[in-house]
Design an enzyme around this catalytic site. Sequence first.
Site, short mmCIF file in Angstrom:
data_model
loop_
_atom_site.label_atom_id
_atom_site.label_comp_id
_atom_site.label_asym_id
_atom_site.label_seq_id
_atom_site.Cartn_x
_atom_site.Cartn_y
_atom_site.Cartn_z
N GLU A 340 0.84 -1.11 0.17
CA GLU A 340 0.10 0.23 0.36
C GLU A 340 0.74 0.92 -0.03
O GLU A 340 0.46 2.59 -0.04
CB GLU A 340 -1.10 -0.25 1.11
N HIS A 361 8.52 -26.45 0.99
CA HIS A 361 7.60 -27.44 0.71
C HIS A 361 6.63 -27.28 -0.60
O HIS A 361 6.05 -27.68 -1.32
CB HIS A 361 7.19 -28.62 1.22
N LYS A 476 -13.45 0.85 -2.62
CA LYS A 476 -15.04 1.55 -2.29
C LYS A 476 -15.59 2.00 -2.33
O LYS A 476 -17.11 1.98 -2.78
CB LYS A 476 -14.23 2.39 -1.72
#
Length: 488
Positions: A340, A361, A476
């Site tokens: 951000e 792994h 938003k």
Amino acid sequence: MQLPDEAIAYNYQHLLTPMLEEWTPGAELRQQHFLAPAKLRDLTPRVLQVRSQVATERELKQVPQEMQPLDAGFIDLPQKLLDQHKKQGDASTLGRVLKLAERMRERVDRLVVLGIGGSYMGARALFESLKSSYHNDLPAKDRSGTPCIYFEGNNVDNDALHELFEMLSITCVEPDRREECWGVTVISKSGGTLETAAAFRAIRREMAEYYGLHAPQLKDLVVPITGDAGSLRSLCKAEGIADENMLPIPDDVGGRYSVFTPVGLFPAAAMGLDVRALLLGAAAMTRRFLEERFENNPVLQYAAVNYLMNTQCQKPIRVMSIWSRKLEALGLWYDQLLAESLGKQGHGPTPMTTVQTRDLHSRGQQHQEGMRDKVINNLVVKACVNPPIMVGMADRNEDELNQYNRKGLPDIMDAALAGTNRAYYDAARPTADILMPAVTEHTMGQLMQMLMLATVVEGRLMGINPYGQPGVEGYKRNMKEILKKAAQ
Ligand code: PA5
């Protein structure tokens, strides 16, 4: 400057191109993919200049338009909070955090922490790193008077929130018993974040159902943490929550830089962590950042090395390879901080958290032989808190472990780290180590402050404002528009 024993260090020597290395295919690749020491030397004056710039910025009273937003308040905040607490005691912000947290601990056995992004990731990192991984599964008497902690309001996942309510209604049936009481802290700087607001509304309904529509618990067991203005503050006032039950988020501290404001400190204190030690660690890192020369300054070293790996060595993927499972949430907190803060204007490194040895792994193959687009920062914890679990001798040796009988899990971890670093070095995959003496409040304070400061320095080196997140607004706006249309 005298460094305490538990100071964090950054060791990047093994990603510098070795001098006078005999020619081998590996050596040739290291020349191409490692960092030439001269590049780092050349950058150092600029890094020191940026440090002065950051130091000056934090003292600006008036912020010119072109520098906004400038949320540099986090830099001096840890020491300020400690000083203010010394002078004003319970009336100071830290004093109020400690008092409210103590009250919450005395009254509830479960605490729901509502918040998203910077309003929850720091608290989660502290919880996972410094409390038992099984904290919430322990009986109340073994949690030293601290409540179970649940993080919500960081999503709009219907079933997940449902499960929380279900768990609360199964485990809490007698509201007069502390062991069956639960409270909530709702954290939002803007006060208008939909995910958190929707969860808070739903949780208030649950509280009213459990404690009674006009029960005092609806006010006493709710701790809002928010900015000076905004809908959360207005709502809580309208609900009759007293000002002294609310905690502030300073205006000049941005969300992802706010772990050492009440945003992180209240949940930390409610969990029973030593918040003074956290702040002391953070303040010590600020001092090192401002006063130490480059050679002893992990903030400047980390910012400079990683900036160069991204911009000069074509390593845009920044892997935080964590050698302690308990620090995974810290890695996710850093993912947000970096993404951000620096992911702007078509630039910025891409963060990736991995946990070892688990991800050897899963991602290990790609890191060893995949695209050469990564720099790996190992986060290494040098000492365990608990005694080592030994391999030991066994009558049945089909697993062939008797040969290691005098070794413990920390020895296996050390061997895995050394083996991985050597394999990456041989394959010319650059790695560096953040060395953390142990996971304590003091070192977590140092580490988080170090990474926040380094992100700001790196942003300034890139010519990018590390504060603000204009790109998040797009989703938003659209989400609200779509919801409004659907509601018509
Ligand atoms: O770093 C940031 O500013 C963001 O991640 C915010 O913390 C996040 O969007 C939540 O915002 P608020 O605290 O206003 O609810």
